[in-house]
Design a protein around this motif. Structure first.
Motif, PDB file in Angstrom:
ATOM      1  N   ASN A 139     -23.819 -39.533 -28.710  1.00 49.10           N
ATOM      2  CA  ASN A 139     -24.052 -38.445 -29.648  1.00 49.10           C
ATOM      3  C   ASN A 139     -23.205 -37.230 -29.253  1.00 49.10           C
ATOM      4  O   ASN A 139     -23.212 -36.799 -28.094  1.00 49.10           O
ATOM      5  N   GLN A 140     -22.491 -36.658 -30.207  1.00 45.84           N
ATOM      6  CA  GLN A 140     -21.541 -35.589 -29.893  1.00 45.84           C
ATOM      7  C   GLN A 140     -22.210 -34.325 -29.360  1.00 45.84           C
ATOM      8  O   GLN A 140     -21.688 -33.692 -28.433  1.00 45.84           O
ATOM      9  N   ILE A 141     -23.340 -33.953 -29.924  1.00 51.45           N
ATOM     10  CA  ILE A 141     -24.042 -32.749 -29.457  1.00 51.45           C
ATOM     11  C   ILE A 141     -24.576 -32.977 -28.041  1.00 51.45           C
ATOM     12  O   ILE A 141     -24.430 -32.120 -27.154  1.00 51.45           O
ATOM     13  N   VAL A 142     -25.171 -34.136 -27.813  1.00 48.22           N
ATOM     14  CA  VAL A 142     -25.695 -34.468 -26.481  1.00 48.22           C
ATOM     15  C   VAL A 142     -24.551 -34.514 -25.478  1.00 48.22           C
ATOM     16  O   VAL A 142     -24.680 -34.053 -24.336  1.00 48.22           O
ATOM     17  N   ARG A 143     -23.392 -35.049 -25.924  1.00 47.25           N
ATOM     18  CA  ARG A 143     -22.231 -35.132 -25.027  1.00 47.25           C
ATOM     19  C   ARG A 143     -21.768 -33.734 -24.612  1.00 47.25           C
ATOM     20  O   ARG A 143     -21.436 -33.496 -23.449  1.00 47.25           O
ATOM     21  N   LEU A 144     -21.746 -32.806 -25.562  1.00 49.06           N
ATOM     22  CA  LEU A 144     -21.330 -31.433 -25.243  1.00 49.06           C
ATOM     23  C   LEU A 144     -22.262 -30.809 -24.218  1.00 49.06           C
ATOM     24  O   LEU A 144     -21.804 -30.201 -23.233  1.00 49.06           O
ATOM     25  N   PHE A 145     -23.571 -30.959 -24.425  1.00 52.77           N
ATOM     26  CA  PHE A 145     -24.520 -30.392 -23.466  1.00 52.77           C
ATOM     27  C   PHE A 145     -24.395 -31.059 -22.099  1.00 52.77           C
ATOM     28  O   PHE A 145     -24.532 -30.400 -21.061  1.00 52.77           O
TER      29      PHE A 145
ATOM     30  N   TRP B 215     -13.660 -28.832 -29.659  1.00 54.11           N
ATOM     31  CA  TRP B 215     -14.748 -27.918 -29.308  1.00 54.11           C
ATOM     32  C   TRP B 215     -15.309 -28.191 -27.924  1.00 54.11           C
ATOM     33  O   TRP B 215     -15.805 -27.272 -27.262  1.00 54.11           O
ATOM     34  N   TYR B 216     -15.221 -29.428 -27.454  1.00 55.25           N
ATOM     35  CA  TYR B 216     -15.618 -29.700 -26.068  1.00 55.25           C
ATOM     36  C   TYR B 216     -14.755 -28.871 -25.123  1.00 55.25           C
ATOM     37  O   TYR B 216     -15.243 -28.218 -24.202  1.00 55.25           O
ATOM     38  N   ALA B 217     -13.443 -28.927 -25.362  1.00 54.90           N
ATOM     39  CA  ALA B 217     -12.517 -28.197 -24.501  1.00 54.90           C
ATOM     40  C   ALA B 217     -12.742 -26.688 -24.590  1.00 54.90           C
ATOM     41  O   ALA B 217     -12.673 -25.981 -23.578  1.00 54.90           O
ATOM     42  N   PHE B 218     -13.026 -26.207 -25.786  1.00 57.59           N
ATOM     43  CA  PHE B 218     -13.221 -24.769 -25.948  1.00 57.59           C
ATOM     44  C   PHE B 218     -14.430 -24.285 -25.160  1.00 57.59           C
ATOM     45  O   PHE B 218     -14.333 -23.354 -24.346  1.00 57.59           O
ATOM     46  N   PHE B 219     -15.595 -24.891 -25.383  1.00 58.01           N
ATOM     47  CA  PHE B 219     -16.815 -24.409 -24.737  1.00 58.01           C
ATOM     48  C   PHE B 219     -16.793 -24.651 -23.225  1.00 58.01           C
ATOM     49  O   PHE B 219     -17.238 -23.801 -22.441  1.00 58.01           O
ATOM     50  N   VAL B 220     -16.248 -25.784 -22.795  1.00 55.10           N
ATOM     51  CA  VAL B 220     -16.166 -26.057 -21.356  1.00 55.10           C
ATOM     52  C   VAL B 220     -15.228 -25.066 -20.678  1.00 55.10           C
ATOM     53  O   VAL B 220     -15.536 -24.524 -19.609  1.00 55.10           O
ATOM     54  N   SER B 221     -14.083 -24.804 -21.294  1.00 60.01           N
ATOM     55  CA  SER B 221     -13.117 -23.874 -20.691  1.00 60.01           C
ATOM     56  C   SER B 221     -13.695 -22.463 -20.585  1.00 60.01           C
ATOM     57  O   SER B 221     -13.482 -21.777 -19.574  1.00 60.01           O
TER      58      SER B 221
ATOM     59  N   LYS C 122      -5.651 -19.515 -27.724  1.00 57.83           N
ATOM     60  CA  LYS C 122      -5.189 -18.576 -26.696  1.00 57.83           C
ATOM     61  C   LYS C 122      -6.271 -18.364 -25.637  1.00 57.83           C
ATOM     62  O   LYS C 122      -5.972 -18.210 -24.442  1.00 57.83           O
ATOM     63  N   MET C 123      -7.535 -18.350 -26.073  1.00 63.12           N
ATOM     64  CA  MET C 123      -8.642 -18.196 -25.116  1.00 63.12           C
ATOM     65  C   MET C 123      -8.668 -19.355 -24.121  1.00 63.12           C
ATOM     66  O   MET C 123      -9.011 -19.176 -22.949  1.00 63.12           O
ATOM     67  N   ILE C 124      -8.296 -20.546 -24.596  1.00 65.19           N
ATOM     68  CA  ILE C 124      -8.268 -21.707 -23.695  1.00 65.19           C
ATOM     69  C   ILE C 124      -7.011 -21.713 -22.845  1.00 65.19           C
ATOM     70  O   ILE C 124      -7.067 -21.710 -21.610  1.00 65.19           O
ATOM     71  N   PHE C 125      -5.845 -21.717 -23.492  1.00 65.96           N
ATOM     72  CA  PHE C 125      -4.599 -22.063 -22.809  1.00 65.96           C
ATOM     73  C   PHE C 125      -3.938 -20.904 -22.072  1.00 65.96           C
ATOM     74  O   PHE C 125      -3.165 -21.128 -21.144  1.00 65.96           O
TER      75      PHE C 125
END
Length: 335
Positions: A43-49, A75-81, A112-115
């Motif tokens: 599940n994508q939401i569970v995976r993000l958490f 979005w995984y990369a965004f929130f994790v970063s 830009k916030m990520i990279f």
């Protein structure tokens, strides 16, 4: 010993192909790095958490590696970063997908916030390196995807038959139906032509492609997902590798086919012209151009010298992706 947390989609347990998180993490561990990987949640939401929790749990690691894609997985990369930034952990996005430059243009503030705040950005292709540098992300370097070349039995092709092989996950962006059209056209001059398509379904494209082949009354061998060992063994019975994708970066399946000595006919998209030199290590045609791909395949069937050269040069090119070479670059970044 350096400790790493690798964030990505570990979904081989759901039937999908292994990705960089599966292969690179194992290689780095063998080189002495302590590495934790996540997430295998379907599940994508569970995976993000799960990913976010892993960062909190492993906040003392030296680096967080983040597989970074352009579509929903972006979005995984965004929130994790951003969590890494908050916790002051050095993170390294590993760039995937030929469509990532479109994400840079369409989401400039978020990207830009990520990279711009990463320790460094790693581009597996010179294509993405060029696209990132062009947009001002100077902290980007090129480290290619790797294979163990010794695991791929080279077979030199010269005089060949119209036996076509396609290896990819079945997804609309990889345009699998085009291969059916190519086979249909080739059978006009080469009625003995065959096609084998290897790979798991990703978005319903497998059934759609099977249905399309049936509508055209074409007998196509659909194997489903195969292990690397099985499809490489299967490849020895085929003579031409076709790649029909509409978007791409540097697909490992193409590098593997080159290593096996299969002449490549590929669409000229994304990172592929950076991987394949036209008429030297493969043949390139315009995206979704069935007629041009058919012409390229028939050119190989008729020109022994060309086929011999492409087969041999492809193997030489693939050897540059051997882990013995690539690992030096990763160790230099992570030392």
């Amino acid at each position: 010993m350096k400790s790493l947390l690798y964030i990505g989609n570990k979904l081989t347990n759901t039937g999908l192909n292994a990705t960089t998180i599966d292969t690179l993490s194992k290689k780095l561990q063998e080189e002495g790095f302590s590495i934790t990987t996540t997430s295998s949640k379907k599940n994508q939401i569970v995976r993000l958490f799960d990913m976010m929790f892993s960062v909190l749990k492993n906040y003392k690691v030296n680096y967080v590696l983040i597989d970074t894609y352009s579509t929903s997985a972006f979005w995984y990369a965004f929130f994790v970063s951003q969590l890494c930034r908050f916790l002051k952990i050095k993170y390294i996005p590993i760039l995937h997908g030929g469509n990532l430059p479109f994400r840079l243009d369409n989401s400039p503030k978020l990207t830009k916030m990520i990279f711009n705040n990463s320790h460094i950005n790693v581009a597996p292709s010179n294509y993405l390196l060029s696209e990132f540098k062009k947009r001002g992300f100077e902290n980007t370097i090129h480290i290619p995807n790797s294979i163990d070349v010794s695991n791929y039995a080279f077979k030199l092709r010269d005089k060949i038959t119209p036996k076509l092989l396609w290896v990819r996950a079945f997804a609309s962006i990889y345009n699998p139906k085009m291969s059916i059209d190519v086979l249909s056209k080739i059978k006009i001059n080469y009625p003995e032509a065959t096609l084998c398509m290897v790979g798991p379904d990703k978005d319903g494209s497998l059934e759609a492609t099977k249905k399309y082949a049936n509508e055209l009354k074409l007998d196509v061998d659909f194997t489903g997902k195969l292990t690397k060992e099985k499809w490489c063994k299967l490849a020895s019975s085929y003579d031409i590798f076709i790649n029909t994708t509409n978007f791409d970066n540097t697909p490992v399946s193409v590098i593997e086919a080159m290593s096996l000595g299969l002449p490549i006919v590929s669409t000229n998209v994304g990172g592929l012209p950076y991987l394949i030199e036209n008429n030297n290590t493969g043949l390139l045609v315009d995206a979704n151009n069935v007629e041009k791909m058919v012409e390229a395949v028939e050119k190989l069937l008729q020109d022994v010298e060309l086929t011999h050269r492409l087969s041999n040069n492809a193997r030489l090119m693939a050897e540059k992706f051997d882990w013995s070479q690539v690992k030096k670059e990763w160790i230099n970044v992570l030392k």
